[in-house]
Design a protein around this motif. Structure first.
Motif, short mmCIF file in Angstrom:
data_model
loop_
_atom_site.label_atom_id
_atom_site.label_comp_id
_atom_site.label_asym_id
_atom_site.label_seq_id
_atom_site.Cartn_x
_atom_site.Cartn_y
_atom_site.Cartn_z
N GLU A 37 0.84 -1.20 0.00
CA GLU A 37 0.00 0.00 0.00
C GLU A 37 0.87 1.25 0.00
O GLU A 37 0.59 2.22 -0.70
CB GLU A 37 -0.92 0.00 1.22
CG GLU A 37 -2.07 -0.98 1.11
CD GLU A 37 -3.09 -0.80 2.22
OE1 GLU A 37 -2.90 0.10 3.06
OE2 GLU A 37 -4.08 -1.56 2.25
N PHE A 61 2.35 1.56 -3.51
CA PHE A 61 1.38 2.04 -4.50
C PHE A 61 1.13 3.53 -4.34
O PHE A 61 0.96 4.25 -5.33
CB PHE A 61 0.08 1.26 -4.39
CG PHE A 61 0.19 -0.17 -4.84
CD1 PHE A 61 1.15 -0.55 -5.76
CD2 PHE A 61 -0.65 -1.15 -4.33
CE1 PHE A 61 1.27 -1.86 -6.18
CE2 PHE A 61 -0.56 -2.46 -4.75
CZ PHE A 61 0.41 -2.82 -5.67
N GLU A 62 1.09 4.00 -3.11
CA GLU A 62 0.95 5.44 -2.89
C GLU A 62 2.15 6.18 -3.46
O GLU A 62 2.01 7.25 -4.07
CB GLU A 62 0.82 5.73 -1.39
CG GLU A 62 -0.52 5.32 -0.81
CD GLU A 62 -0.64 5.72 0.66
OE1 GLU A 62 0.21 6.49 1.13
OE2 GLU A 62 -1.59 5.26 1.31
N TRP A 66 2.00 6.22 -7.27
CA TRP A 66 1.00 7.20 -7.70
C TRP A 66 1.58 8.60 -7.70
O TRP A 66 1.37 9.39 -8.62
CB TRP A 66 -0.21 7.11 -6.78
CG TRP A 66 -1.33 8.05 -7.15
CD1 TRP A 66 -1.66 9.21 -6.53
CD2 TRP A 66 -2.27 7.90 -8.21
NE1 TRP A 66 -2.74 9.80 -7.13
CE2 TRP A 66 -3.13 9.01 -8.17
CE3 TRP A 66 -2.47 6.93 -9.19
CZ2 TRP A 66 -4.18 9.18 -9.07
CZ3 TRP A 66 -3.51 7.09 -10.08
CH2 TRP A 66 -4.35 8.20 -10.03
N PHE A 115 -5.76 0.95 -6.21
CA PHE A 115 -4.92 -0.13 -5.70
C PHE A 115 -5.16 -1.43 -6.47
O PHE A 115 -4.22 -2.16 -6.78
CB PHE A 115 -5.18 -0.34 -4.20
CG PHE A 115 -4.41 0.61 -3.32
CD1 PHE A 115 -3.72 1.69 -3.86
CD2 PHE A 115 -4.37 0.44 -1.95
CE1 PHE A 115 -3.02 2.57 -3.07
CE2 PHE A 115 -3.67 1.33 -1.13
CZ PHE A 115 -2.99 2.39 -1.70
N LEU A 153 -3.44 -1.02 -9.81
CA LEU A 153 -1.99 -1.11 -9.71
C LEU A 153 -1.54 -2.53 -9.43
O LEU A 153 -0.54 -3.00 -9.97
CB LEU A 153 -1.48 -0.17 -8.61
CG LEU A 153 -1.70 1.33 -8.84
CD1 LEU A 153 -1.12 2.14 -7.68
CD2 LEU A 153 -1.06 1.79 -10.14
N MET A 154 -2.28 -3.25 -8.59
CA MET A 154 -1.93 -4.63 -8.29
C MET A 154 -2.04 -5.50 -9.53
O MET A 154 -1.14 -6.29 -9.84
CB MET A 154 -2.84 -5.18 -7.19
CG MET A 154 -2.53 -6.62 -6.79
SD MET A 154 -0.95 -6.78 -5.92
CE MET A 154 -1.43 -6.20 -4.29
N CYS A 180 0.79 -4.73 -11.79
CA CYS A 180 2.04 -5.29 -11.27
C CYS A 180 2.11 -6.78 -11.54
O CYS A 180 3.19 -7.32 -11.82
CB CYS A 180 2.16 -5.02 -9.77
SG CYS A 180 2.71 -3.34 -9.38
N LEU A 232 3.11 1.61 -15.17
CA LEU A 232 3.61 1.00 -13.94
C LEU A 232 5.11 0.77 -13.96
O LEU A 232 5.78 0.93 -12.94
CB LEU A 232 2.88 -0.31 -13.67
CG LEU A 232 1.73 -0.19 -12.68
CD1 LEU A 232 2.27 0.16 -11.29
CD2 LEU A 232 0.72 0.83 -13.10
#
Length: 224
Positions: free
Chosen positions: A101, A104-105, A108, A151, A154-155, A158, A183
């Motif tokens: 988390e 990912f922040e 971003w 999230f 992004l996951m 990834c 990404l």
């Protein structure tokens, strides 16, 4: 070594290659992987020497050659360096979740306004104009509002990066999708920023931080 890194036993050569690259490129003169006979015989096949990859990650996370930390301790150390909020009693999976988390922040924040808008437009097709206005004048509020969807996106992206070993493919024709392009650029921008922090500037953290982040991604990909 502990069971937490056994997830690497089920990985492909391509999935493991990123870890090898980080160890060799960021480990300076302190890495020992290249001295192993299994590595010398199978340089292009990391699955043949995965136990040495695991050992190297833990060795870089240890403060001494006489005592090797376990993965849980290494993960906690990385979380501390990254200012991740977690509980000492949390499971390895939960600690990795908190770490991702945070990552990912960070990713971003590394993305350009154009890239952020491209992602949000795909996630919020019904209110694009609102998103565009908010993103320009209140980016944090937009991120907060769409946090869970961002999230998940992004996951998923990834996972695609891991599957296609796209961390090397920035600008490459094989990394054509929006998710891969954004990404890979965002991931390396964020990791590059991490490497500029004085506390994480040494060879040990230049190896352990991206390796632990990547292991967390691999675990979720394998368990998805």
């Amino acid at each position: 070594m502990g069971e937490a890194l056994d997830i690497l036993d089920s990985c492909t050569d391509d999935e493991l290659q990123f870890l090898v690259d980080i160890i060799l490129q960021k480990g300076d003169l302190t890495e020992s992987l290249t001295g192993e006979d299994e590595y010398k015989r199978n340089k292009n096949h990391p699955t043949k020497y995965v136990k040495y990859i695991k050992k190297e990650i833990l060795d870089f996370g240890s403060n001494t050659f006489w005592f090797q930390v376990d993965y849980n301790e290494l993960l906690s150390d990385v979380c501390d360096k990254m200012d991740v909020t977690y509980r000492s009693s949390d499971s390895i999976y939960k600690k990795e979740e908190c770490l991702l988390e945070k990552v990912f922040e960070g990713i971003w924040q590394e993305l350009s306004e154009e890239d952020r808008l491209a992602i949000l437009q795909g996630l919020t097709a019904s209110d694009n104009w609102k998103t565009k206005v908010l993103l320009k004048f209140a980016a944090k509020e937009v991120f907060s509002k769409y946090r869970s969807r961002i999230f998940r996106y992004l996951m998923a992206s990834c996972f695609e990066i891991v599957e296609k070993n796209a961390l090397k493919l920035i600008g490459n024709a094989t990394a054509r999708t929006l998710g891969l392009k954004i990404l890979t650029k965002g991931f390396w921008g964020y990791i590059g920023w991490i490497w500029t922090i004085s506390d994480i500037a040494g060879p040990a953290y230049r190896v352990t931080v991206p390796c632990v982040i990547y292991v967390a991604l691999l675990r979720r990909k394998k368990e998805a």
